[in-house]
Enzyme design. Sequence first.
Site, mmCIF file in Angstrom:
data_model
loop_
_atom_site.group_PDB
_atom_site.id
_atom_site.type_symbol
_atom_site.label_atom_id
_atom_site.label_comp_id
_atom_site.label_asym_id
_atom_site.label_seq_id
_atom_site.Cartn_x
_atom_site.Cartn_y
_atom_site.Cartn_z
ATOM 1 N N GLY A 2 -23.886 8.408 -35.427
ATOM 2 C CA GLY A 2 -22.733 9.262 -35.736
ATOM 3 C C GLY A 2 -22.661 9.472 -37.240
ATOM 4 O O GLY A 2 -22.968 8.552 -38.015
ATOM 5 N N LYS A 35 -12.299 5.298 -31.968
ATOM 6 C CA LYS A 35 -10.950 5.170 -31.411
ATOM 7 C C LYS A 35 -10.820 6.132 -30.246
ATOM 8 O O LYS A 35 -11.194 7.290 -30.348
ATOM 9 C CB LYS A 35 -9.923 5.441 -32.492
ATOM 10 N N TRP A 76 -16.048 9.593 -40.702
ATOM 11 C CA TRP A 76 -16.014 8.123 -40.707
ATOM 12 C C TRP A 76 -17.428 7.542 -40.683
ATOM 13 O O TRP A 76 -17.716 6.542 -41.350
ATOM 14 C CB TRP A 76 -15.176 7.631 -39.538
ATOM 15 N N PHE A 95 -18.420 12.138 -26.777
ATOM 16 C CA PHE A 95 -19.884 12.279 -26.744
ATOM 17 C C PHE A 95 -20.584 10.982 -26.338
ATOM 18 O O PHE A 95 -21.805 10.939 -26.192
ATOM 19 C CB PHE A 95 -20.416 12.721 -28.114
ATOM 20 N N LYS A 114 -2.680 3.010 -32.046
ATOM 21 C CA LYS A 114 -2.110 3.340 -33.357
ATOM 22 C C LYS A 114 -2.069 4.854 -33.572
ATOM 23 O O LYS A 114 -1.122 5.403 -34.146
ATOM 24 C CB LYS A 114 -2.950 2.651 -34.441
ATOM 25 N N ALA A 132 -10.788 7.802 -43.453
ATOM 26 C CA ALA A 132 -12.113 7.740 -44.081
ATOM 27 C C ALA A 132 -12.111 8.194 -45.546
ATOM 28 O O ALA A 132 -12.741 7.555 -46.392
ATOM 29 C CB ALA A 132 -13.094 8.587 -43.259
ATOM 30 N N GLY A 145 -20.098 11.879 -38.774
ATOM 31 C CA GLY A 145 -18.958 12.705 -39.175
ATOM 32 C C GLY A 145 -18.316 12.081 -40.407
ATOM 33 O O GLY A 145 -18.968 11.393 -41.200
HETATM 34 N N1 LIG Z 1 -12.126 10.093 -39.769
HETATM 35 C C1 LIG Z 1 -11.456 8.952 -39.889
HETATM 36 O O1 LIG Z 1 -10.717 8.742 -40.878
HETATM 37 C C2 LIG Z 1 -11.603 7.883 -38.871
HETATM 38 C C3 LIG Z 1 -12.212 8.116 -37.648
HETATM 39 N N2 LIG Z 1 -12.296 7.109 -36.726
HETATM 40 C C4 LIG Z 1 -12.961 7.332 -35.454
HETATM 41 O O2 LIG Z 1 -14.344 7.580 -35.674
HETATM 42 C C5 LIG Z 1 -14.851 8.430 -34.646
HETATM 43 C C6 LIG Z 1 -15.613 9.572 -35.295
HETATM 44 O O3 LIG Z 1 -14.688 10.356 -36.019
HETATM 45 P P1 LIG Z 1 -15.077 11.200 -37.304
HETATM 46 O O4 LIG Z 1 -16.192 10.581 -38.047
HETATM 47 O O5 LIG Z 1 -13.790 11.453 -38.020
HETATM 48 O O6 LIG Z 1 -15.605 12.553 -36.644
HETATM 49 P P2 LIG Z 1 -15.707 14.002 -37.285
HETATM 50 O O7 LIG Z 1 -14.741 14.895 -36.577
HETATM 51 O O8 LIG Z 1 -15.649 13.951 -38.775
HETATM 52 O O9 LIG Z 1 -17.199 14.421 -36.915
HETATM 53 C C7 LIG Z 1 -17.591 14.849 -35.667
HETATM 54 C C8 LIG Z 1 -19.051 14.446 -35.484
HETATM 55 O O10 LIG Z 1 -19.443 14.763 -34.159
HETATM 56 C C9 LIG Z 1 -20.710 15.405 -34.222
HETATM 57 N N3 LIG Z 1 -20.922 16.207 -33.022
HETATM 58 C C10 LIG Z 1 -20.549 17.477 -32.775
HETATM 59 N N4 LIG Z 1 -20.977 17.858 -31.554
HETATM 60 C C11 LIG Z 1 -21.633 16.790 -31.022
HETATM 61 C C12 LIG Z 1 -22.293 16.554 -29.786
HETATM 62 N N5 LIG Z 1 -22.355 17.474 -28.840
HETATM 63 N N6 LIG Z 1 -22.829 15.334 -29.580
HETATM 64 C C13 LIG Z 1 -22.756 14.364 -30.509
HETATM 65 N N7 LIG Z 1 -22.147 14.524 -31.712
HETATM 66 C C14 LIG Z 1 -21.593 15.735 -31.954
HETATM 67 C C15 LIG Z 1 -20.639 16.196 -35.498
HETATM 68 O O11 LIG Z 1 -21.901 16.577 -35.943
HETATM 69 C C16 LIG Z 1 -20.000 15.175 -36.422
HETATM 70 O O12 LIG Z 1 -20.942 14.270 -36.922
HETATM 71 C C17 LIG Z 1 -13.650 8.859 -33.807
HETATM 72 O O13 LIG Z 1 -13.592 8.048 -32.667
HETATM 73 C C18 LIG Z 1 -12.461 8.554 -34.691
HETATM 74 O O14 LIG Z 1 -11.306 8.243 -33.954
HETATM 75 C C19 LIG Z 1 -11.830 5.857 -36.981
HETATM 76 C C20 LIG Z 1 -11.235 5.569 -38.176
HETATM 77 C C21 LIG Z 1 -11.121 6.544 -39.210
HETATM 78 O O1 LIG Z 2 -8.003 6.419 -36.545
HETATM 79 C C1 LIG Z 2 -8.053 7.176 -37.488
HETATM 80 C C2 LIG Z 2 -7.633 6.735 -38.792
HETATM 81 O O2 LIG Z 2 -7.290 5.381 -38.801
HETATM 82 C C3 LIG Z 2 -8.542 8.537 -37.353
HETATM 83 O O3 LIG Z 2 -8.812 8.815 -36.018
HETATM 84 P P1 LIG Z 2 -9.106 10.326 -35.546
HETATM 85 O O4 LIG Z 2 -10.226 10.777 -36.432
HETATM 86 O O5 LIG Z 2 -9.476 10.174 -34.123
HETATM 87 O O6 LIG Z 2 -7.826 11.074 -35.787
#
Ligand SMILES: NC(=O)C1=CN([C@@H]2O[C@H](COP(=O)(O)OP(=O)(O)OC[C@H]3O[C@@H](n4cnc5c(N)ncnc54)[C@H](O)[C@@H]3O)[C@@H](O)[C@H]2O)C=CC1
Ligand SMILES: O=C(CO)COP(=O)(O)O
Length: 239
Positions: free
Chosen positions: A22, A133, A26, A110, A218, A166, A24
């Site tokens: 992954g 999450k 985070w 995914f 949360k 993130a 994205g």
């Molecule tokens: N962004 C944040 O601040 C935080 C996110 N999280 C958790 O981390 C996880 C990932 O979130 P983010 O990194 O924010 O995601 P993001 O929304 O920034 O990125 C989405 C990712 O999914 C990929 N993607 C798109 N289509 C796809 C497919 N068909 N198959 C596989 N991958 C595909 C994209 O290329 C990208 O890398 C989530 O569960 C989120 O709840 C947890 C803590 C903090």
């Molecule tokens: O859990 C998060 C920040 O702590 C963010 O999660 P989402 O990217 O799913 O909103």
Amino acid sequence: MEENHITDGEETATKYKVTIVGSGNWGSVASKLIASNTLKLNSFHDEVRMWVFEEILPTGDKLTQIINKTNENVKYLHGIKLGKNVVADPDLEHAVKDANMLVFVAPHQFMEGICKRLAGKMKGDVQAISLIKGMEVKTEGPCMISTLISKQLGINCCVLMGANIADGIAQEKFSEATVGYREDREVAQRWVQLFGTPYFHVSAVQDVEGVELCGTLKNVVAIAAGFVDGMEMGNNAKV
Ligand SMILES: NC(=O)C1=CN([C@@H]2O[C@H](COP(=O)(O)OP(=O)(O)OC[C@H]3O[C@@H](n4cnc5c(N)ncnc54)[C@H](O)[C@@H]3O)[C@@H](O)[C@H]2O)C=CC1
Ligand SMILES: O=C(CO)COP(=O)(O)O
């Protein structure tokens, strides 16, 4: 196999290889944290492989090529260097094949597809951690993502959760997170070492589901708090 071992006096120990599944917002920050630590800690290979779901940028370039050229995930974490030891890999199976530490951080929807592709493709001694999450809700009931990973891949899966946005961690603003582990405290400590920095404080508790549920639920509270702000109902309505 020689390169998988470090020699410390008479003893040899496994040198751990980390892959992040992954990339994205985070996932990219996780790669920055981890890459800074693998360079410092002798028990890990310097290189951190990051599986990137390939995308073509508006410039016509492939995202993986730009990450490997600029050391930056220009789409999901603009302006932050990940570390020269982060290698973006668009081939999922190739990215995980030599890893013995797998960090799952793709959006939860995914994960079922990713696990199906990975089943039987990993090393036997692999340990996993989920930063994801959310949960899969099926007709037979809800399933935590760590359980999905463990069941589909037949591997142990810890979790790492916290009130972590993130972008703030990318800017090295102080934050803390908790590793939830099942039985093996040594494995949990390895994850703590891999993620922890002076600005990202990580501790471990023996409770995978508790940590994962707190991290997931949360966000339900956060959405409700956002509604309260939007409706200008005041802080007391949040309690
Ligand atoms: N962004 C944040 O601040 C935080 C996110 N999280 C958790 O981390 C996880 C990932 O979130 P983010 O990194 O924010 O995601 P993001 O929304 O920034 O990125 C989405 C990712 O999914 C990929 N993607 C798109 N289509 C796809 C497919 N068909 N198959 C596989 N991958 C595909 C994209 O290329 C990208 O890398 C989530 O569960 C989120 O709840 C947890 C803590 C903090
Ligand atoms: O859990 C998060 C920040 O702590 C963010 O999660 P989402 O990217 O799913 O909103």
